[in-house]
Scaffold this active site. Structure first.
Site, PDB file in Angstrom:
ATOM      1  N   SER A  81     -23.724 -53.929 -11.029  1.00 29.26           N
ATOM      2  CA  SER A  81     -22.721 -54.953 -10.748  1.00 29.26           C
ATOM      3  C   SER A  81     -21.787 -54.420  -9.687  1.00 29.26           C
ATOM      4  CB  SER A  81     -21.923 -55.280 -12.011  1.00 29.26           C
ATOM      5  OG  SER A  81     -20.810 -56.104 -11.699  1.00 29.26           O
ATOM      6  N   TYR A 116     -17.293 -51.762 -18.994  1.00 27.63           N
ATOM      7  CA  TYR A 116     -18.345 -52.431 -18.219  1.00 27.63           C
ATOM      8  C   TYR A 116     -18.479 -51.771 -16.847  1.00 27.63           C
ATOM      9  CZ  TYR A 116     -20.926 -56.209 -15.908  1.00 27.63           C
ATOM     10  OH  TYR A 116     -21.856 -56.936 -15.217  1.00 27.63           O
ATOM     11  N   ALA A 151     -17.653 -48.753 -15.949  1.00 27.35           N
ATOM     12  CA  ALA A 151     -18.214 -47.406 -16.091  1.00 27.35           C
ATOM     13  C   ALA A 151     -19.723 -47.461 -16.327  1.00 27.35           C
ATOM     14  CB  ALA A 151     -17.535 -46.671 -17.235  1.00 27.35           C
ATOM     15  N   SER A 152     -20.173 -48.396 -17.145  1.00 30.42           N
ATOM     16  CA  SER A 152     -21.610 -48.475 -17.417  1.00 30.42           C
ATOM     17  C   SER A 152     -22.377 -48.884 -16.165  1.00 30.42           C
ATOM     18  CB  SER A 152     -21.896 -49.434 -18.573  1.00 30.42           C
ATOM     19  OG  SER A 152     -21.712 -50.781 -18.199  1.00 30.42           O
ATOM     20  N   LYS A 153     -21.829 -49.791 -15.378  1.00 28.81           N
ATOM     21  CA  LYS A 153     -22.519 -50.233 -14.170  1.00 28.81           C
ATOM     22  C   LYS A 153     -22.482 -49.162 -13.086  1.00 28.81           C
ATOM     23  CE  LYS A 153     -23.759 -53.984 -16.045  1.00 28.81           C
ATOM     24  NZ  LYS A 153     -25.132 -54.156 -16.492  1.00 28.81           N
ATOM     25  N   ILE A 161     -21.832 -64.576  -9.976  1.00 31.24           N
ATOM     26  CA  ILE A 161     -23.051 -65.381  -9.968  1.00 31.24           C
ATOM     27  C   ILE A 161     -22.910 -66.480 -11.020  1.00 31.24           C
ATOM     28  CG2 ILE A 161     -25.570 -65.319 -10.233  1.00 31.24           C
ATOM     29  CD1 ILE A 161     -24.487 -63.603  -7.867  1.00 31.24           C
ATOM     30  N   THR A 201     -23.859 -68.343 -13.934  1.00 29.74           N
ATOM     31  CA  THR A 201     -24.717 -68.084 -15.095  1.00 29.74           C
ATOM     32  C   THR A 201     -24.097 -68.771 -16.305  1.00 29.74           C
ATOM     33  OG1 THR A 201     -23.516 -66.103 -15.796  1.00 29.74           O
ATOM     34  CG2 THR A 201     -25.318 -65.780 -14.194  1.00 29.74           C
TER      35      THR A 201
END
Length: 144
Positions: free
Chosen positions: A38, A51, A53-55, A84, A86
Site C-alpha cells: 500500500s 497497517y 508498518a505491515s505494508k 481504490i 472497493t
C-alpha cells in the site's frame, strides 16, 4: 478449529515463500512474484501505524526476495495501491472521499482493474528486466 490470525506481512511472507519454493523445486527457468502493499506503507497515515508498518514490511520482504531469488531467475516486485474504489471504501463517508479525491492529481479514486493491470504487467515477460521495485498505483498521490 479457527486458524490463527496472521499479521498481513506474515501472510505475504508465507505465500511468497511457498511460491518461491515451488518455482525452484520444479526447476522453472524463470518466474515472477508480485506482492501487494500500500502507498500507506511508504508514506504513513494518521491512525494506521500497524497497517503502515505491515505494508512497509511487504516492501522490504519483496526487495529482499528479489535479491535472494534472482539467481533462480525469479523476479519479485511490489504494487502499492493508493485510494481504490472497493467495498471497504464504499463505507467511507462521502465527505472524506471527496477530500481524498481532491488530494489525487488525477482527481478520482482508482479502480481495482487498474491495480490488476499493473500486477499483470509485472507478472508478464514485458517486465522481464524489472525486479525489486515498488510500483505506485495512486493517480499521482504523494508525488514530488
Amino acid at each position: 478449529n479457527a486458524l490463527p490470525s496472521l499479521h498481513p506481512s506474515q501472510g505475504s511472507f508465507l505465500v511468497l515463500q511457498a511460491v518461491a519454493q515451488a518455482l525452484v523445486a520444479c526447476g522453472a527457468p524463470k518466474g515472477s512474484i508480485v506482492t501487494v502493499g500500500s502507498i500507506v506503507g511508504k508514506v504513513g497515515n494518521i491512525g494506521q501505524a500497524n497497517y503502515s508498518a505491515s505494508k512497509a514490511g511487504v516492501e522490504g520482504l519483496t526487495r529482499t526476495a528479489a535479491k535472494e531469488l534472482s539467481r533462480f531467475g525469479i523476479r519479485c516486485n511490489c504494487v502499492l495501491p493508493g485510494f481504490i474504489s472497493t467495498p471497504m471504501t464504499d463505507k467511507v463517508p462521502e465527505k472524506v472521499i471527496s477530500r481524498m479525491k481532491s488530494l489525487v492529481p488525477l482527481g478520482r479514486m482508482g479502480e481495482p482493474a487498474e491495480v490488476a493491470d499493473v500486477c499483470a504487467f509485472l507478472a508478464s515477460d514485458d517486465s522481464r528486466y524489472i525486479t525489486g521495485v515498488s510500483l505506485e498505483v495512486t493517480g499521482g498521490l504523494f508525488i514530488g
